[in-house]
Design an enzyme around this catalytic site. Structure first.
Site, PDB file in Angstrom:
ATOM      1  N   GLY A   3       0.834  -1.197   0.000  1.00 47.95           N
ATOM      2  CA  GLY A   3       0.000   0.000   0.000  1.00 47.95           C
ATOM      3  C   GLY A   3       0.873   1.254   0.000  1.00 47.95           C
ATOM      4  CB  SER A  27      -8.108   7.738   9.900  1.00 45.33           C
ATOM      5  OG  SER A  27      -8.665   8.823   9.190  1.00 45.33           O
ATOM      6  CB  SER A  28      -7.549  13.083  10.931  1.00 48.08           C
ATOM      7  OG  SER A  28      -8.012  13.042   9.596  1.00 48.08           O
ATOM      8  CB  CYS A  29     -12.235  10.215   9.820  1.00 48.18           C
ATOM      9  SG  CYS A  29     -11.877   8.479   9.826  1.00 48.18           S
ATOM     10  CE1 TYR A  45     -10.472   3.670   6.948  1.00 50.38           C
ATOM     11  CE2 TYR A  45     -10.714   5.938   7.653  1.00 50.38           C
ATOM     12  CZ  TYR A  45      -9.923   4.920   7.172  1.00 50.38           C
ATOM     13  OH  TYR A  45      -8.581   5.152   6.918  1.00 50.38           O
ATOM     14  CE  LYS A  82      -8.089   3.058   9.800  1.00 50.89           C
ATOM     15  NZ  LYS A  82      -6.940   2.168   9.619  1.00 50.89           N
ATOM     16  CG  ASN A 131      -7.420  13.973   4.511  1.00 54.88           C
ATOM     17  OD1 ASN A 131      -7.699  13.931   5.708  1.00 54.88           O
ATOM     18  ND2 ASN A 131      -8.343  14.027   3.583  1.00 54.88           N
ATOM     19  CG  HIS A 153      -8.080   9.568   0.156  1.00 53.31           C
ATOM     20  ND1 HIS A 153      -7.425   8.364   0.225  1.00 53.31           N
ATOM     21  CD2 HIS A 153      -8.885   9.614   1.256  1.00 53.31           C
ATOM     22  CE1 HIS A 153      -7.813   7.713   1.306  1.00 53.31           C
ATOM     23  NE2 HIS A 153      -8.691   8.442   1.953  1.00 53.31           N
TER      24      HIS A 153
HETATM   25  N1  LIG Z   1      -4.411   7.336   2.474  1.00 56.34           N
HETATM   26  C1  LIG Z   1      -4.808   8.225   3.385  1.00 56.34           C
HETATM   27  O1  LIG Z   1      -5.094   9.399   3.071  1.00 56.34           O
HETATM   28  C2  LIG Z   1      -4.909   7.834   4.823  1.00 56.34           C
HETATM   29  C3  LIG Z   1      -4.617   6.543   5.264  1.00 56.34           C
HETATM   30  N2  LIG Z   1      -4.735   6.243   6.609  1.00 56.34           N
HETATM   31  C4  LIG Z   1      -4.434   4.901   7.109  1.00 56.34           C
HETATM   32  O2  LIG Z   1      -3.098   4.548   6.762  1.00 56.34           O
HETATM   33  C5  LIG Z   1      -3.012   3.125   6.536  1.00 56.34           C
HETATM   34  C6  LIG Z   1      -2.423   2.865   5.174  1.00 56.34           C
HETATM   35  O3  LIG Z   1      -3.250   3.427   4.162  1.00 56.34           O
HETATM   36  P1  LIG Z   1      -2.826   3.455   2.625  1.00 56.34           P
HETATM   37  O4  LIG Z   1      -1.425   3.001   2.495  1.00 56.34           O
HETATM   38  O5  LIG Z   1      -3.250   4.772   2.103  1.00 56.34           O
HETATM   39  O6  LIG Z   1      -3.810   2.365   2.022  1.00 56.34           O
HETATM   40  P2  LIG Z   1      -3.623   1.448   0.706  1.00 56.34           P
HETATM   41  O7  LIG Z   1      -4.996   1.171   0.214  1.00 56.34           O
HETATM   42  O8  LIG Z   1      -2.641   2.079  -0.205  1.00 56.34           O
HETATM   43  O9  LIG Z   1      -2.983   0.124   1.283  1.00 56.34           O
HETATM   44  C7  LIG Z   1      -3.727  -0.761   2.066  1.00 56.34           C
HETATM   45  C8  LIG Z   1      -3.019  -2.086   2.135  1.00 56.34           C
HETATM   46  O10 LIG Z   1      -3.830  -2.968   2.906  1.00 56.34           O
HETATM   47  C9  LIG Z   1      -3.831  -4.227   2.276  1.00 56.34           C
HETATM   48  N3  LIG Z   1      -5.094  -4.908   2.549  1.00 56.34           N
HETATM   49  C10 LIG Z   1      -6.341  -4.401   2.457  1.00 56.34           C
HETATM   50  N4  LIG Z   1      -7.247  -5.338   2.795  1.00 56.34           N
HETATM   51  C11 LIG Z   1      -6.547  -6.465   3.103  1.00 56.34           C
HETATM   52  C12 LIG Z   1      -6.915  -7.774   3.521  1.00 56.34           C
HETATM   53  N5  LIG Z   1      -8.187  -8.124   3.711  1.00 56.34           N
HETATM   54  N6  LIG Z   1      -5.916  -8.660   3.718  1.00 56.34           N
HETATM   55  C13 LIG Z   1      -4.630  -8.337   3.514  1.00 56.34           C
HETATM   56  N7  LIG Z   1      -4.220  -7.113   3.157  1.00 56.34           N
HETATM   57  C14 LIG Z   1      -5.179  -6.197   2.934  1.00 56.34           C
HETATM   58  C15 LIG Z   1      -3.663  -3.979   0.785  1.00 56.34           C
HETATM   59  O11 LIG Z   1      -3.033  -5.127   0.233  1.00 56.34           O
HETATM   60  P3  LIG Z   1      -2.869  -5.420  -1.345  1.00 56.34           P
HETATM   61  O12 LIG Z   1      -2.071  -4.276  -1.881  1.00 56.34           O
HETATM   62  O13 LIG Z   1      -2.118  -6.692  -1.426  1.00 56.34           O
HETATM   63  O14 LIG Z   1      -4.265  -5.444  -1.865  1.00 56.34           O
HETATM   64  C16 LIG Z   1      -2.755  -2.741   0.794  1.00 56.34           C
HETATM   65  O15 LIG Z   1      -1.408  -3.149   0.781  1.00 56.34           O
HETATM   66  C17 LIG Z   1      -4.431   2.586   6.719  1.00 56.34           C
HETATM   67  O16 LIG Z   1      -4.581   2.134   8.028  1.00 56.34           O
HETATM   68  C18 LIG Z   1      -5.298   3.806   6.501  1.00 56.34           C
HETATM   69  O17 LIG Z   1      -6.522   3.673   7.168  1.00 56.34           O
HETATM   70  C19 LIG Z   1      -5.114   7.178   7.524  1.00 56.34           C
HETATM   71  C20 LIG Z   1      -5.413   8.450   7.138  1.00 56.34           C
HETATM   72  C21 LIG Z   1      -5.330   8.876   5.773  1.00 56.34           C
HETATM   73  C1  LIG Z   2      -8.457  10.404   4.862  1.00 59.89           C
HETATM   74  C2  LIG Z   2      -9.946  10.516   5.009  1.00 59.89           C
HETATM   75  O1  LIG Z   2     -10.582  10.421   3.720  1.00 59.89           O
HETATM   76  C3  LIG Z   2     -12.002  10.491   3.703  1.00 59.89           C
HETATM   77  O2  LIG Z   2     -12.467  11.740   4.092  1.00 59.89           O
HETATM   78  P1  LIG Z   2     -12.237  13.098   3.372  1.00 59.89           P
HETATM   79  O3  LIG Z   2     -11.236  13.891   4.093  1.00 59.89           O
HETATM   80  O4  LIG Z   2     -13.554  13.750   3.192  1.00 59.89           O
HETATM   81  O5  LIG Z   2     -11.535  12.624   2.029  1.00 59.89           O
HETATM   82  P2  LIG Z   2     -11.503  12.883   0.485  1.00 59.89           P
HETATM   83  O6  LIG Z   2     -10.083  12.976   0.152  1.00 59.89           O
HETATM   84  O7  LIG Z   2     -12.280  11.866  -0.266  1.00 59.89           O
HETATM   85  O8  LIG Z   2     -12.261  14.297   0.243  1.00 59.89           O
HETATM   86  C4  LIG Z   2     -11.776  15.508   0.762  1.00 59.89           C
HETATM   87  C5  LIG Z   2     -12.612  16.664   0.273  1.00 59.89           C
HETATM   88  O9  LIG Z   2     -12.328  16.844  -1.121  1.00 59.89           O
HETATM   89  C6  LIG Z   2     -13.542  16.983  -1.841  1.00 59.89           C
HETATM   90  N1  LIG Z   2     -13.329  16.560  -3.240  1.00 59.89           N
HETATM   91  C7  LIG Z   2     -13.383  17.393  -4.315  1.00 59.89           C
HETATM   92  N2  LIG Z   2     -13.218  16.710  -5.456  1.00 59.89           N
HETATM   93  C8  LIG Z   2     -13.002  15.419  -5.071  1.00 59.89           C
HETATM   94  C9  LIG Z   2     -12.768  14.236  -5.828  1.00 59.89           C
HETATM   95  O10 LIG Z   2     -12.711  14.252  -7.051  1.00 59.89           O
HETATM   96  N3  LIG Z   2     -12.573  13.097  -5.102  1.00 59.89           N
HETATM   97  C10 LIG Z   2     -12.613  13.073  -3.737  1.00 59.89           C
HETATM   98  N4  LIG Z   2     -12.393  11.891  -3.104  1.00 59.89           N
HETATM   99  N5  LIG Z   2     -12.871  14.182  -3.011  1.00 59.89           N
HETATM  100  C11 LIG Z   2     -13.064  15.326  -3.684  1.00 59.89           C
HETATM  101  C12 LIG Z   2     -14.527  16.117  -1.066  1.00 59.89           C
HETATM  102  O11 LIG Z   2     -15.862  16.465  -1.383  1.00 59.89           O
HETATM  103  C13 LIG Z   2     -14.132  16.459   0.377  1.00 59.89           C
HETATM  104  O12 LIG Z   2     -14.728  17.687   0.749  1.00 59.89           O
HETATM  105  C14 LIG Z   2     -12.660   9.600   4.720  1.00 59.89           C
HETATM  106  O13 LIG Z   2     -13.809   9.062   4.142  1.00 59.89           O
HETATM  107  C15 LIG Z   2     -11.736   8.781   5.483  1.00 59.89           C
HETATM  108  O14 LIG Z   2     -11.352   7.687   4.705  1.00 59.89           O
HETATM  109  C16 LIG Z   2     -10.499   9.485   5.905  1.00 59.89           C
HETATM  110  O15 LIG Z   2      -9.979   9.240   6.962  1.00 59.89           O
END
Ligand SMILES: NC(=O)C1=CN([C@@H]2O[C@H](COP(=O)(O)OP(=O)(O)OC[C@H]3O[C@@H](n4cnc5c(N)ncnc54)[C@H](OP(=O)(O)O)[C@@H]3O)[C@@H](O)[C@H]2O)C=CC1
Ligand SMILES: C[C@H]1O[C@H](OP(=O)(O)OP(=O)(O)OC[C@H]2O[C@@H](n3cnc4c(=O)[nH]c(N)nc43)[C@H](O)[C@@H]2O)[C@@H](O)[C@@H](O)C1=O
Length: 322
Positions: A15, A109-111, A138, A142, A171, A185
């Protein structure tokens, strides 16, 4: 002294964050990684996770595997977001405990904070108000992850040396992101949309929502460095800066922008010349969620990569993927 041969399991190593954590640890000199893809080990499967820990016996665990997505994915697939995240956390944390893992880092996560929490949001705001509806399932999973870590610490910290910590990222964005047009996102979604609009010479690009919500964005390599920093903090420093029932640590960049400002910045970094419009049929989500990261900063960690700089690298990553 660090033990560079320590057997480190990074759950979610393919990931965006998990892969950055592996890179960061490799740069520090760690070599003994334990990894499994989703296909090799489904972390929602209790028996499979038990067998894996029994056989492999890691000494440290970074829990960066999760069901992850943006506002639309969270709102459309709430059952998957709550079920899969609860199962992964419960399975990994419990099996880690049963098989003698003393050090584990859980990524939340910040949510987790209330939708209308005072800004910036500090760790003590947890469980003080109603959550944002678009990602409540979600967020609840968390919060359960934080409480799993705290509960094992409280019950088995003394007797078994359990020291399970949690970080709450804001985020995130950067190389390895998910560029799906709907489920991603906002940053990866806008990178794709502006890039496609530039190629098509489209006169305008639609941004979801009103453009007024504010978000704080952290570059993924900064998140990886914060994760390793928190895992490595000595116990005394960690315990001095947390309490047993409020042990999580915020990880943010330190300032936020409106979605409109973000869209202008992404458009500029891609070289898009047209107009932006707002699709208000799409949800805004939380109006603002700026983290108070002073707990972490006091212990010596700060973000390094600016949004402008990070967006440039993220766009290059997108170009490699398409
Ligand atoms: N991205 C963001 O903006 C934010 C992320 N986070 C948190 O940070 C962490 C990492 O997120 P991020 O790297 O973005 O997420 P990704 O979606 O990029 O990565 C998630 C990983 O989890 C693995 N995975 C998902 N489901 C399963 C399962 N059932 N069994 C085994 N492996 C699984 C996937 O494996 P595979 O690749 O093999 O499918 C992938 O490697 C998470 O806990 C997320 O909630 C928190 C705040 C913001
Ligand atoms: C990391 C965080 O991510 C999620 O929350 P979020 O902060 O709302 O994340 P987002 O990145 O999807 O959106 C941020 C803002 O951006 C606007 N926006 C505009 N245009 C697009 C657009 O094209 N795509 C998306 N996704 N958003 C858009 C959108 O309407 C919103 O106002 C959680 O569900 C939860 O998973 C969590 O923890």
């Amino acid at each position: 002294m660090k033990n560079f041969s320590e057997k480190i399991y990074v759950a979610g190593h393919r990931g965006m964050v998990g892969s950055a954590i592996v890179r960061h640890l490799q740069q520090q000199g760690f070599t003994n990684f334990l990894t499994r893809t989703h296909q090799e080990l489904d972390l929602t499967n209790q028996q499979a996770v038990a067998t894996f820990f029994q056989k492999e016996k890691p000494t440290q665990v970074y829990l960066a595997a999760a069901k992850v997505g943006g506002i639309h994915a969270n709102n459309t697939y709430p059952a998957e977001f709550i079920y899969e995240n609860l199962m992964m956390e419960a399975n990994i944390i419990h099996q880690a405990f049963l098989h003698g893992v003393q050090k584990l880092l859980f990524l939340g996560s910040s949510c987790i904070y209330p939708r209308l929490a005072p800004q910036p949001m500090s760790e003590s705001d947890l469980l003080t108000g109603k959550l944002e509806s678009t990602n409540e399932p979600y967020a609840i999973a968390k919060i359960a992850g934080i409480k799993l870590c705290e509960s094992y610490n409280r019950q088995y910290g003394q007797s078994h040396g359990i020291d399970y910590r949690s970080v709450m990222p804001t985020n995130l964005y950067g190389p390895g992101d998910n560029y799906h047009p709907e489920n991603s996102h906002v940053i990866p979604a806008l990178i794709r949309r502006f890039h496609e609009a530039k190629l098509a010479n489209a006169p305008e690009v639609a941004i979801w929502g009103t453009g007024t919500p504010m978000r704080e964005f952290l570059y993924v390599e900064d998140m990886a460095s914060a994760s390793v920093f928190v895992m490595d903090l000595d116990k005394e420093t960690y315990e001095k800066n947390t309490t047993p029932m409020q042990s999580h640590i915020n990880v943010g960049f330190g300032s936020d922008v409106t979605i409109k400002e973000l869209a202008l910045e992404v458009g500029q970094s891609i070289g898009y010349q047209g107009q932006i419009t707002f699709d208000t049929s799409k949800p805004d989500g939380t109006p603002r969620k700026l983290m108070d990261s002073s707990r972490l900063q006091k212990m010596g960690w700060n973000a390094k990569v600016s949004l402008k700089e990070g967006l440039k690298i993220a766009y290059q990553d997108f170009l490699l993927k398409i």
